[in-house]
Design a protein around this motif. Sequence first.
Motif, PDB file in Angstrom:
ATOM      1  N   LEU A   1       0.826  -1.208   0.000  1.00 39.78           N
ATOM      2  CA  LEU A   1       0.000   0.000   0.000  1.00 39.78           C
ATOM      3  C   LEU A   1       0.862   1.261   0.000  1.00 39.78           C
ATOM      4  O   LEU A   1       0.590   2.212  -0.742  1.00 39.78           O
ATOM      5  CB  LEU A   1      -0.933  -0.003   1.215  1.00 39.78           C
ATOM      6  CG  LEU A   1      -1.900   1.160   1.325  1.00 39.78           C
ATOM      7  CD1 LEU A   1      -2.872   1.141   0.155  1.00 39.78           C
ATOM      8  CD2 LEU A   1      -2.640   1.101   2.636  1.00 39.78           C
ATOM      9  N   ILE A   2       1.900   1.278   0.796  1.00 34.56           N
ATOM     10  CA  ILE A   2       2.808   2.425   0.832  1.00 34.56           C
ATOM     11  C   ILE A   2       3.509   2.596  -0.511  1.00 34.56           C
ATOM     12  O   ILE A   2       3.622   3.708  -1.028  1.00 34.56           O
ATOM     13  CB  ILE A   2       3.832   2.270   1.975  1.00 34.56           C
ATOM     14  CG1 ILE A   2       3.122   2.427   3.313  1.00 34.56           C
ATOM     15  CG2 ILE A   2       4.957   3.283   1.850  1.00 34.56           C
ATOM     16  CD1 ILE A   2       3.979   2.076   4.502  1.00 34.56           C
ATOM     17  N   ALA A   3       3.986   1.506  -1.097  1.00 33.62           N
ATOM     18  CA  ALA A   3       4.665   1.582  -2.396  1.00 33.62           C
ATOM     19  C   ALA A   3       3.719   2.062  -3.489  1.00 33.62           C
ATOM     20  O   ALA A   3       4.090   2.896  -4.318  1.00 33.62           O
ATOM     21  CB  ALA A   3       5.249   0.217  -2.754  1.00 33.62           C
ATOM     22  N   ALA A   4       2.487   1.566  -3.497  1.00 37.79           N
ATOM     23  CA  ALA A   4       1.514   1.979  -4.503  1.00 37.79           C
ATOM     24  C   ALA A   4       1.163   3.457  -4.348  1.00 37.79           C
ATOM     25  O   ALA A   4       1.031   4.185  -5.334  1.00 37.79           O
ATOM     26  CB  ALA A   4       0.263   1.125  -4.403  1.00 37.79           C
ATOM     27  N   THR A   5       1.024   3.912  -3.107  1.00 29.78           N
ATOM     28  CA  THR A   5       0.745   5.328  -2.859  1.00 29.78           C
ATOM     29  C   THR A   5       1.887   6.196  -3.355  1.00 29.78           C
ATOM     30  O   THR A   5       1.663   7.249  -3.971  1.00 29.78           O
ATOM     31  CB  THR A   5       0.504   5.562  -1.354  1.00 29.78           C
ATOM     32  OG1 THR A   5      -0.570   4.737  -0.928  1.00 29.78           O
ATOM     33  CG2 THR A   5       0.191   7.005  -1.067  1.00 29.78           C
ATOM     34  N   PHE A   6       3.120   5.769  -3.117  1.00 24.81           N
ATOM     35  CA  PHE A   6       4.272   6.519  -3.591  1.00 24.81           C
ATOM     36  C   PHE A   6       4.277   6.612  -5.112  1.00 24.81           C
ATOM     37  O   PHE A   6       4.558   7.678  -5.679  1.00 24.81           O
ATOM     38  CB  PHE A   6       5.572   5.865  -3.099  1.00 24.81           C
ATOM     39  CG  PHE A   6       6.793   6.539  -3.630  1.00 24.81           C
ATOM     40  CD1 PHE A   6       7.197   7.761  -3.133  1.00 24.81           C
ATOM     41  CD2 PHE A   6       7.530   5.946  -4.635  1.00 24.81           C
ATOM     42  CE1 PHE A   6       8.330   8.388  -3.639  1.00 24.81           C
ATOM     43  CE2 PHE A   6       8.656   6.561  -5.148  1.00 24.81           C
ATOM     44  CZ  PHE A   6       9.058   7.790  -4.643  1.00 24.81           C
ATOM     45  N   VAL A   7       3.968   5.530  -5.796  1.00 22.70           N
ATOM     46  CA  VAL A   7       3.952   5.528  -7.260  1.00 22.70           C
ATOM     47  C   VAL A   7       2.875   6.473  -7.789  1.00 22.70           C
ATOM     48  O   VAL A   7       3.110   7.244  -8.723  1.00 22.70           O
ATOM     49  CB  VAL A   7       3.753   4.091  -7.804  1.00 22.70           C
ATOM     50  CG1 VAL A   7       3.452   4.099  -9.283  1.00 22.70           C
ATOM     51  CG2 VAL A   7       4.976   3.248  -7.509  1.00 22.70           C
ATOM     52  N   VAL A   8       1.701   6.456  -7.185  1.00 25.35           N
ATOM     53  CA  VAL A   8       0.608   7.327  -7.633  1.00 25.35           C
ATOM     54  C   VAL A   8       0.956   8.796  -7.403  1.00 25.35           C
ATOM     55  O   VAL A   8       0.759   9.638  -8.285  1.00 25.35           O
ATOM     56  CB  VAL A   8      -0.712   6.946  -6.918  1.00 25.35           C
ATOM     57  CG1 VAL A   8      -1.782   7.983  -7.148  1.00 25.35           C
ATOM     58  CG2 VAL A   8      -1.181   5.586  -7.390  1.00 25.35           C
ATOM     59  N   VAL A   9       1.494   9.113  -6.242  1.00 26.67           N
ATOM     60  CA  VAL A   9       1.861  10.507  -5.944  1.00 26.67           C
ATOM     61  C   VAL A   9       2.988  10.969  -6.857  1.00 26.67           C
ATOM     62  O   VAL A   9       2.951  12.095  -7.380  1.00 26.67           O
ATOM     63  CB  VAL A   9       2.245  10.650  -4.449  1.00 26.67           C
ATOM     64  CG1 VAL A   9       2.882  11.996  -4.174  1.00 26.67           C
ATOM     65  CG2 VAL A   9       1.025  10.449  -3.578  1.00 26.67           C
ATOM     66  N   ALA A  10       3.984  10.133  -7.081  1.00 28.70           N
ATOM     67  CA  ALA A  10       5.088  10.506  -7.971  1.00 28.70           C
ATOM     68  C   ALA A  10       4.590  10.724  -9.389  1.00 28.70           C
ATOM     69  O   ALA A  10       5.018  11.676 -10.064  1.00 28.70           O
ATOM     70  CB  ALA A  10       6.171   9.424  -7.945  1.00 28.70           C
TER      71      ALA A  10
END
Length: 60
Positions: free
Chosen positions: A33-42
């Motif tokens: 979840l943290i990795a996916a959130t980072f990808v979306v924000v980036a």
Amino acid sequence: VLTETTYTLPGLGQFAILAIRNQDLPQVMGVVLIAATFVVVASLVVDLLYAVVDPRVRLS
């Protein structure tokens, strides 16, 4: 994970590997979840900055 292993720095990658080895599903889900959130924000930041850098692109 490779950088953490090379420089022996504890971090999210090492935490993820340990959670996978221990078959701890909630921790694995949290890391994903943290990795996916980072990808979306980036991706959002890159899209917005691309509109600023290239004047031919318009935000609609």
